[in-house]
Design a protein around this motif. Structure first.
Motif, PDB file in Angstrom:
ATOM      1  N   GLN A 386       0.932  -1.234  -0.156  1.00  0.00           N
ATOM      2  CA  GLN A 386       0.176  -0.615   0.029  1.00  0.00           C
ATOM      3  C   GLN A 386       0.937   1.599   0.173  1.00  0.00           C
ATOM      4  N   GLN A 387       2.051   1.313   0.357  1.00  0.00           N
ATOM      5  CA  GLN A 387       2.905   2.136   0.292  1.00  0.00           C
ATOM      6  C   GLN A 387       3.309   2.695  -0.471  1.00  0.00           C
ATOM      7  N   LEU A 388       4.158   1.116  -1.309  1.00  0.00           N
ATOM      8  CA  LEU A 388       4.646   1.010  -2.762  1.00  0.00           C
ATOM      9  C   LEU A 388       3.226   2.218  -3.714  1.00  0.00           C
ATOM     10  N   ALA A 389       2.551   1.745  -3.779  1.00  0.00           N
ATOM     11  CA  ALA A 389       0.915   2.302  -4.526  1.00  0.00           C
ATOM     12  C   ALA A 389       0.712   3.602  -3.955  1.00  0.00           C
ATOM     13  N   GLN A 390       0.916   3.941  -2.776  1.00  0.00           N
ATOM     14  CA  GLN A 390       0.435   5.440  -2.202  1.00  0.00           C
ATOM     15  C   GLN A 390       2.161   6.416  -3.190  1.00  0.00           C
ATOM     16  N   GLY A 391       3.023   6.235  -2.625  1.00  0.00           N
ATOM     17  CA  GLY A 391       4.539   6.793  -3.132  1.00  0.00           C
ATOM     18  C   GLY A 391       4.059   6.655  -5.064  1.00  0.00           C
ATOM     19  N   ASP A 392       3.733   5.743  -5.500  1.00  0.00           N
ATOM     20  CA  ASP A 392       4.305   5.564  -7.028  1.00  0.00           C
ATOM     21  C   ASP A 392       3.974   4.481  -7.775  1.00  0.00           C
ATOM     22  N   ARG A 393       2.327   5.308  -8.362  1.00  0.00           N
ATOM     23  CA  ARG A 393       1.747   3.978  -8.671  1.00  0.00           C
ATOM     24  C   ARG A 393       2.498   2.815 -10.148  1.00  0.00           C
ATOM     25  N   THR A 497     -12.672  -5.988 -23.030  1.00  0.00           N
ATOM     26  CA  THR A 497     -10.933  -5.733 -23.551  1.00  0.00           C
ATOM     27  C   THR A 497     -10.770  -7.451 -24.037  1.00  0.00           C
ATOM     28  N   VAL A 498     -10.665  -8.189 -23.042  1.00  0.00           N
ATOM     29  CA  VAL A 498     -10.817  -9.270 -22.990  1.00  0.00           C
ATOM     30  C   VAL A 498     -11.151 -10.528 -25.068  1.00  0.00           C
ATOM     31  N   GLU A 499     -12.531  -9.846 -24.901  1.00  0.00           N
ATOM     32  CA  GLU A 499     -12.959 -10.102 -25.956  1.00  0.00           C
ATOM     33  C   GLU A 499     -12.505  -9.324 -27.318  1.00  0.00           C
ATOM     34  N   ARG A 500     -12.373  -8.165 -26.727  1.00  0.00           N
ATOM     35  CA  ARG A 500     -11.885  -7.176 -28.455  1.00  0.00           C
ATOM     36  C   ARG A 500     -10.597  -7.979 -28.566  1.00  0.00           C
ATOM     37  N   GLU A 501      -9.900  -8.411 -27.980  1.00  0.00           N
ATOM     38  CA  GLU A 501      -8.322  -8.665 -28.256  1.00  0.00           C
ATOM     39  C   GLU A 501      -8.336 -10.149 -28.913  1.00  0.00           C
ATOM     40  N   GLU A 502      -9.861 -10.948 -28.630  1.00  0.00           N
ATOM     41  CA  GLU A 502      -9.544 -12.782 -29.011  1.00  0.00           C
ATOM     42  C   GLU A 502      -8.184 -12.578 -27.377  1.00  0.00           C
ATOM     43  N   ALA A 503      -8.299 -12.535 -26.690  1.00  0.00           N
ATOM     44  CA  ALA A 503      -7.367 -12.863 -26.078  1.00  0.00           C
ATOM     45  C   ALA A 503      -7.661 -14.528 -24.713  1.00  0.00           C
ATOM     46  N   ALA A 504      -7.399 -15.558 -24.405  1.00  0.00           N
ATOM     47  CA  ALA A 504      -8.028 -16.016 -23.626  1.00  0.00           C
ATOM     48  C   ALA A 504      -7.909 -16.109 -22.045  1.00  0.00           C
ATOM     49  N   ILE A 505      -7.517 -14.984 -21.560  1.00  0.00           N
ATOM     50  CA  ILE A 505      -7.926 -15.290 -20.028  1.00  0.00           C
ATOM     51  C   ILE A 505      -7.318 -13.985 -19.914  1.00  0.00           C
ATOM     52  N   GLY A 506      -8.116 -13.073 -19.180  1.00  0.00           N
ATOM     53  CA  GLY A 506      -7.628 -11.865 -18.975  1.00  0.00           C
ATOM     54  C   GLY A 506      -7.529 -12.013 -16.715  1.00  0.00           C
ATOM     55  N   ALA A 507      -6.947 -11.418 -15.875  1.00  0.00           N
ATOM     56  CA  ALA A 507      -6.676 -11.100 -15.259  1.00  0.00           C
ATOM     57  C   ALA A 507      -6.492  -9.675 -14.398  1.00  0.00           C
ATOM     58  N   LEU A 508      -7.926  -9.488 -13.316  1.00  0.00           N
ATOM     59  CA  LEU A 508      -7.291  -8.036 -12.869  1.00  0.00           C
ATOM     60  C   LEU A 508      -6.434  -8.487 -11.121  1.00  0.00           C
ATOM     61  N   VAL A 509      -5.427  -7.848 -11.295  1.00  0.00           N
ATOM     62  CA  VAL A 509      -4.899  -7.577 -10.163  1.00  0.00           C
ATOM     63  C   VAL A 509      -4.788  -6.182  -8.685  1.00  0.00           C
ATOM     64  N   THR A 510      -5.691  -6.791  -7.991  1.00  0.00           N
ATOM     65  CA  THR A 510      -5.524  -5.539  -7.194  1.00  0.00           C
ATOM     66  C   THR A 510      -5.229  -5.777  -6.023  1.00  0.00           C
ATOM     67  N   LEU A 511      -4.945  -3.547  -5.864  1.00  0.00           N
ATOM     68  CA  LEU A 511      -4.891  -3.625  -4.216  1.00  0.00           C
ATOM     69  C   LEU A 511      -6.136  -3.680  -3.147  1.00  0.00           C
ATOM     70  N   GLU A 512      -7.204  -3.564  -3.365  1.00  0.00           N
ATOM     71  CA  GLU A 512      -8.041  -3.861  -2.350  1.00  0.00           C
ATOM     72  C   GLU A 512      -9.206  -5.010  -2.376  1.00  0.00           C
TER      73      GLU A 512
END
Length: 582
Positions: A386-393, A497-512
């Motif tokens: 969290q500190q890293l995200a606040q200092g430099d995203r 975005t995954v559908e538009r780019e015809e990608a296999a999988i989409g992954a959302l990495v979230t701090l919360e």
């Protein structure tokens, strides 16, 4: 503090040197500090309008701007540092002024003083630079190390002549070689003899086919105890070079050539296969730069050839010694040190660089973090993340992508030449210094330096590539990183975005922590079916930083993945072996 074992450090090298590295604990230092008059040597960050946005990343701000921190560093050098350094840096400011160049020199002076402190009395330092600031840097080195500690200015021809140059073509870099004292580690490095040299000097051949040349066996100075007759050949005026016992041994081994004429003298046979080669000079033209087709190329525009660092490390250190690179970039120094059985310390101020070096150590040597080496400075728990995200995203984004082994994806930037093939085979693309990448979104090349912006990357922060069927066609996992508030709309956007780019999988990495609605939205996207593994994987996946750090979470996908261009496998040399010369 005890010197750490093989370690990668994330952070400001000045702080790390002061906190972690003891006095006289390092045997060899190589540094290639960032500088170029047009700033392309360093990372360029631009906002959506195309203007440089210094606020986007603070990692290099102190390098280029005279600000409060620069002023404080200058004040410390003048008031607390060595008297000679104080006088030198004060005079430089009077001459140069408080501008970007002076800010750079202040930054370098402070670090070179620390590097001098940590170097052993028998240690050496190599500073790699270009003509933009080399004259200033040599003045600083002369002041910090002493004029008598200067050993060589090595000139490395890094490229060929530019046909469009309007002046003498710039084809070389300068490497300054300094030592801590007059007693320093030195292992001579030899280049193979040229064919021309062999044909002109080693013209004689023994019955067994061994080539040899003849050398004088007379003493250069008067030696009365060496004046004797040998097989009817009278003593030379100064005597022979060798004693009778040694002459008898050489004769028994067939190493003496005898002339038919007694007025001439016997000579010593020196065999070509016993000669180490030609002692290298300070102009190096035999190490090629890394071009677009080089097998070791990882994508850094300033990546140095492994052979260059092998030569320096082999010459100025021994197996088991400690090698330090305070600006370690893509890790060529670290790879060369590992190959030559040296211990090493690498420091860099971007998480992208640290991530790339982890992959390089894994690909080249099979090394694993924590088991074979340490990494310090990265977040290890949720509060530090969290500190890293606040200092430099942007640093947070690069670090988070490294947790899932995703290649950063950025906007347009320098260094796209030669990337077309890599773009077509984006599984082999790789970050450059500061993170240059090449990738393809629906056939559109998006090579460049990652900026974190959403304009050109179309909502995608990173890509993982995998191949899981007989066709060999590359497939993708598109990764998006969120350091702030998240909502179900983010999942829907990623799905689109995954559908538009015809990608296999989409992954959302979230701090919360995701909401239940977000989890339901992801589940509604269905599955990607892997033909190679006959297995279903969730089409949309949500991974929290907490789970990635503490619960061994990972993107669920077919295992045949390639994130960065994989580094070549490197065979470690045995102690005493000389690195192969090009």
């Amino acid at each position: 503090m005890r010197l750490p074992r093989n370690t990668l450090f994330y952070g400001d090298n000045l702080d790390i040197l002061r906190e972690y590295v003891d006095n006289e604990s390092v045997d060899l230092i190589y540094l290639d500090p960032p500088f170029n008059s047009n700033r392309s040597y360093n990372v360029l960050f631009k906002d959506e309008s195309g203007h440089e946005a210094d606020a986007q990343i603070t990692a290099f701000e102190d390098t280029w701007h005279w600000n409060a921190k620069t002023e404080q560093t200058y004040h410390d050098l003048v008031t607390l540092g060595d008297a000679n350094v104080s006088a030198m840096i004060s005079a430089m400011r009077q001459f140069i002024g408080a501008n970007q160049m002076m800010a750079y020199l202040v930054m370098m002076a402070a670090r070179l003083a620390e590097l001098h402190r940590v170097l052993r009395p028998t240690g050496s330092l190599y500073l790699h630079c270009d003509p933009t600031a080399s004259h200033y840097l040599k003045t600083i080195l002369d002041t910090v190390f002493g004029v008598d500690s200067f050993r060589n200015e090595v000139v490395w021809q890094r490229t060929n002549v530019h046909s469009d140059s309007k002046t003498w073509s710039h084809v070389s870099d300068t490497i300054f070689f300094y030592t801590k004292s007059s007693k320093f580690t030195w292992n001579p490095i030899y280049a193979p003899h040229s064919e021309e040299h062999i044909e002109s000097k080693y013209r004689q051949t023994d019955l067994d086919g061994r080539r040899y040349t003849l050398s004088d066996m007379t003493s250069p100075n008067p030696r009365p105890n060496m004046m004797y007759e040998w097989y009817g050949f009278p003593s030379p005026p100064n005597g022979w070079r060798y004693s009778k016992e040694t002459m008898a041994k050489l004769d028994a081994e067939g190493r003496i050539w005898y002339p038919d004429d007694r007025t001439k003298r016997p000579r010593l046979k020196r065999y070509l296969d016993e000669m180490p080669g030609t002692l290298l000079e300070n102009v190096w033209t035999d190490i090629n730069p890394i071009n677009s087709q080089a097998a070791e190329r990882l994508g850094y525009p300033t990546q140095k050839p492994l052979a260059l660092l092998e030569r320096i490390i082999a010459a100025s250190s021994n197996p088991g010694d400690v090698v330090l690179d305070p600006f370690c970039g893509c890790g060529t120094t670290i790879a060369a040190a590992q190959k030559l059985n040296r211990n090493w310390i690498g420091i860099d101020i971007t998480h992208l660089s640290i991530a790339l070096q982890k992959y390089r150590l894994k690909d080249s040597f099979g090394l694993e973090e924590k088991k074979d080496y340490d990494v310090k400075g990265e977040p290890e728990d949720l509060p530090s993340a969290q500190q890293l995200a606040q200092g430099d995203r942007y640093q947070f984004q690069w670090w988070a992508l490294s947790l899932v082994k995703a290649r950063p994806l950025g906007g347009q930037g320098q260094g796209q030449q030669g990337q077309t093939q890599a773009n077509q085979r984006f599984a082999r693309s790789a970050p450059t210094e500061g993170g240059e990448v090449g990738a393809t979104l629906r056939g559109r090349p998006t090579g460049g330096r990652p900026t974190g912006k959403k304009g050109s990357d179309r909502g995608i922060d990173g890509v993982i590539t995998f191949i899981d069927d007989a066709s060999g066609k590359a497939k993708r996992v598109l990764v998006q990183v969120k350091s702030g508030k998240v909502k179900s709309g983010d999942v829907r956007d990623l799905r689109g975005t995954v559908e538009r780019e015809e990608a296999a999988i989409g992954a959302l990495v979230t701090l919360e922590t995701p909401s239940r609605e977000m989890i339901r939205e992801a589940a509604s996207a269905g599955f990607y079916h892997s033909p190679g593994w006959d297995k279903d994987y969730a089409k949309l996946q949500i991974l929290t930083i907490a789970d990635l750090l503490h619960n061994n979470a990972s993107v669920q996908m077919p295992p045949a993945s390639i994130t960065f261009k994989q580094a070549e496998k490197v065979k470690k040399l045995r102690d005493g072996d000389q690195p192969e010369l090009l």
